[in-house]
Design a protein around this motif. Sequence first.
Motif, PDB file in Angstrom:
ATOM      1  N   UNK A   1     -21.524  14.949 -83.673  1.00 62.34           N
ATOM      2  CA  UNK A   1     -21.994  14.911 -84.739  1.00 62.34           C
ATOM      3  C   UNK A   1     -21.948  15.449 -86.791  1.00 62.34           C
ATOM      4  N   UNK A   2     -20.576  16.058 -86.540  1.00 63.71           N
ATOM      5  CA  UNK A   2     -20.566  16.561 -88.385  1.00 63.71           C
ATOM      6  C   UNK A   2     -20.302  15.039 -89.248  1.00 63.71           C
ATOM      7  N   UNK A   3     -20.739  15.479 -90.208  1.00 64.20           N
ATOM      8  CA  UNK A   3     -20.090  14.044 -91.262  1.00 64.20           C
ATOM      9  C   UNK A   3     -19.410  13.952 -91.644  1.00 64.20           C
ATOM     10  N   UNK A   4     -18.370  14.416 -91.837  1.00 59.69           N
ATOM     11  CA  UNK A   4     -17.120  14.110 -92.376  1.00 59.69           C
ATOM     12  C   UNK A   4     -16.017  13.878 -90.970  1.00 59.69           C
ATOM     13  N   UNK A   5     -16.917  14.406 -90.108  1.00 56.64           N
ATOM     14  CA  UNK A   5     -15.669  13.928 -88.583  1.00 56.64           C
ATOM     15  C   UNK A   5     -15.925  12.379 -88.048  1.00 56.64           C
TER      16      UNK A   5
ATOM     17  N   UNK B   1     -11.321  10.382 -81.118  1.00 53.39           N
ATOM     18  CA  UNK B   1     -11.662  11.254 -81.607  1.00 53.39           C
ATOM     19  C   UNK B   1     -13.939  11.044 -80.851  1.00 53.39           C
ATOM     20  N   UNK B   2     -14.184  11.521 -80.134  1.00 52.73           N
ATOM     21  CA  UNK B   2     -15.466  10.551 -79.558  1.00 52.73           C
ATOM     22  C   UNK B   2     -16.567  11.845 -79.975  1.00 52.73           C
ATOM     23  N   UNK B   3     -17.805  11.023 -80.382  1.00 52.07           N
ATOM     24  CA  UNK B   3     -18.335  11.214 -81.104  1.00 52.07           C
ATOM     25  C   UNK B   3     -19.654  11.811 -79.893  1.00 52.07           C
ATOM     26  N   UNK B   4     -20.048  12.763 -79.932  1.00 57.00           N
ATOM     27  CA  UNK B   4     -22.068  12.993 -78.942  1.00 57.00           C
ATOM     28  C   UNK B   4     -23.023  14.206 -79.475  1.00 57.00           C
ATOM     29  N   UNK B   5     -23.971  13.820 -79.647  1.00 56.40           N
ATOM     30  CA  UNK B   5     -25.363  14.324 -79.996  1.00 56.40           C
ATOM     31  C   UNK B   5     -25.861  15.195 -79.310  1.00 56.40           C
ATOM     32  N   UNK B   6     -25.247  15.445 -77.586  1.00 54.47           N
ATOM     33  CA  UNK B   6     -26.128  15.585 -76.821  1.00 54.47           C
ATOM     34  C   UNK B   6     -25.610  16.381 -75.520  1.00 54.47           C
ATOM     35  N   UNK B   7     -26.096  17.763 -74.953  1.00 52.02           N
ATOM     36  CA  UNK B   7     -24.698  17.686 -73.833  1.00 52.02           C
ATOM     37  C   UNK B   7     -24.319  16.886 -72.720  1.00 52.02           C
TER      38      UNK B   7
ATOM     39  N   UNK C   1     -17.340  10.276 -89.930  1.00 52.48           N
ATOM     40  CA  UNK C   1     -16.776   9.090 -91.140  1.00 52.48           C
ATOM     41  C   UNK C   1     -15.571   9.063 -90.898  1.00 52.48           C
ATOM     42  N   UNK C   2     -14.652  10.221 -90.861  1.00 48.29           N
ATOM     43  CA  UNK C   2     -12.641  10.665 -90.870  1.00 48.29           C
ATOM     44  C   UNK C   2     -12.195   9.681 -89.984  1.00 48.29           C
ATOM     45  N   UNK C   3     -12.703   9.955 -88.238  1.00 48.38           N
ATOM     46  CA  UNK C   3     -11.941  10.286 -87.772  1.00 48.38           C
ATOM     47  C   UNK C   3     -12.295   9.426 -86.619  1.00 48.38           C
ATOM     48  N   UNK C   4     -14.101   9.283 -86.521  1.00 48.90           N
ATOM     49  CA  UNK C   4     -15.380   8.299 -85.344  1.00 48.90           C
ATOM     50  C   UNK C   4     -15.197   6.700 -84.953  1.00 48.90           C
ATOM     51  N   UNK C   5     -14.282   6.442 -85.519  1.00 49.51           N
ATOM     52  CA  UNK C   5     -13.903   4.989 -85.177  1.00 49.51           C
ATOM     53  C   UNK C   5     -11.970   5.090 -85.196  1.00 49.51           C
ATOM     54  N   UNK C   6     -11.758   6.351 -84.765  1.00 49.63           N
ATOM     55  CA  UNK C   6      -9.783   6.453 -84.497  1.00 49.63           C
ATOM     56  C   UNK C   6     -10.093   5.544 -82.879  1.00 49.63           C
ATOM     57  N   UNK C   7     -10.828   6.401 -81.862  1.00 47.61           N
ATOM     58  CA  UNK C   7     -10.509   5.513 -80.651  1.00 47.61           C
ATOM     59  C   UNK C   7      -9.964   7.105 -80.212  1.00 47.61           C
TER      60      UNK C   7
END
Length: 384
Positions: free
Chosen positions: A316-320, A330-336, A322-328
Amino acid sequence: MNQQEQLHPKQSAASTTSLRPTLLCLSHLRWGFVYQRPQHVMSRLARDYDVLFFEEPIFEGRQTAHLEHYGVAEGVTVLVPRLPKGLDEAQVIDAQRELLDAWLAQHWPSELMLWYLTPMSQVFTDHLEANVVIFDCMDELSAFKFAPPALVEMERRLMAKANVVFTGGYSLWEAKRQHHDNVHAMPSSVDVAHFAAARQPIPDPADQAAIAHPRLGFFGVIDERFDIDLVRELATQRPEWQIVLIGPVVKIDPDTLPRSPNIHYLGAKQYEELPAYLAGWDVALMPFALNESTRFISPTKTPEYLAGGCPVVSTPIRDVVNGYGGSGVVAIADSPQAFIEAIQAALDLRTQPGVIAQYADKALDGMSWDKTCAMMKEQIECQR
C-alpha cells in the motif's frame, strides 16, 4: 579574467554560443544507471534546450582533475568530473566548481537555467547566475539510506532560491507545497508505445526462457525500499510460483536477499530490454517496504507494467493506492497472505481475454512523458 568574465565572456565572431538556452541538470544519479525519470525528462526537454547532465564525481588515481563529456541523446551531453583520490570535502567542491566554470566559459551559453535533482549540488553552483532555477524533487532524498546530514538544510536553501518546484508524485507535492508557493505535482509517467510491445509475442530472453510459469516479475532498483521479508515469505509459501527480479542491488548487502530455487536474480538490464522480459510475466510485483524511504514514492514502474498489459500487485504505497487502487488491474495487499491472494486473483484475471488490457488502458488514458514534459516546459517558460 574575473569570475563574471569567465562565466559570461563577450561574444565574438569566434563565439560558440548556442542560440538555444542551456539547461544544466545537476544529478545524483548517473545517466547510465537505470533509465528513469531524469532520462525521460531531459531527452525530451533537449528538443528545446541544450541539456548538460552533470553527474557526481568519479575518483581515480590520476593526479589532475578533468571533465569527461559525451553525448547520450540528441541535445544531451553528460559531464562527469573525474577527480584525484584523496581530496578532502572542500577540495572536491572547489574542483567541481572549477571544472564546471571552465566548461561554461568555453561554451558560452547565451542563457543558463539550472535544474536540480539534488540540493547538494548547490555547494559548487551557488555562484552561477541563472534565468530560471528548477528543483525537480523526485523523492524525499533525506529519508534514503546514507543521505548526507546536510541535505535537509540544503533543500531549505534550494526551496528559497527555486523559481519552480516539481515533485515526483502527489503525496510529495502535498508535503512540499507547504514550503514553496510554486510547486507542481509531476508524477512519473510512461512511454506507452515502448512497453506496449510486451503485449505482443516476443521471444523470451535467454536468461528467462527456462524459468517455469507462473512468473511473478519485478524490475527496478533493489535497495532499502525493497521488502526482503515479503519476497522471502512469498517464495516459501508458493514454491511453484517463480519470482523474477531484475535490477541492480544497491545500498544493501546482497547476502541479505532471500535465496530460493524459485527466486531468480537476473541482474540489471537496459531499458530497451525490459518489454521482452515483461512480456513473459504473468503478474508484475511492487513489493515495497513501508518505511520512511517509501513514504512519498510514486513508482514509475506502475504505468510501465500496465502499458505492457500485466496486472500488478503492490504493497500500500500511498500514491499507488490513490492513483491506481480502483483501476481493477492494480491490487493492493498489506501482508504476505494478502499478497498471495491478490496474485492468485491476478492470475485468474488473465484467463479472461481482453479484460486486463481494457482496465490498463483506462488507467493510462492520457498519460505520457511527452505530456508531462510539455507541462514542465510550460512552467519553465513562465519563469523566463
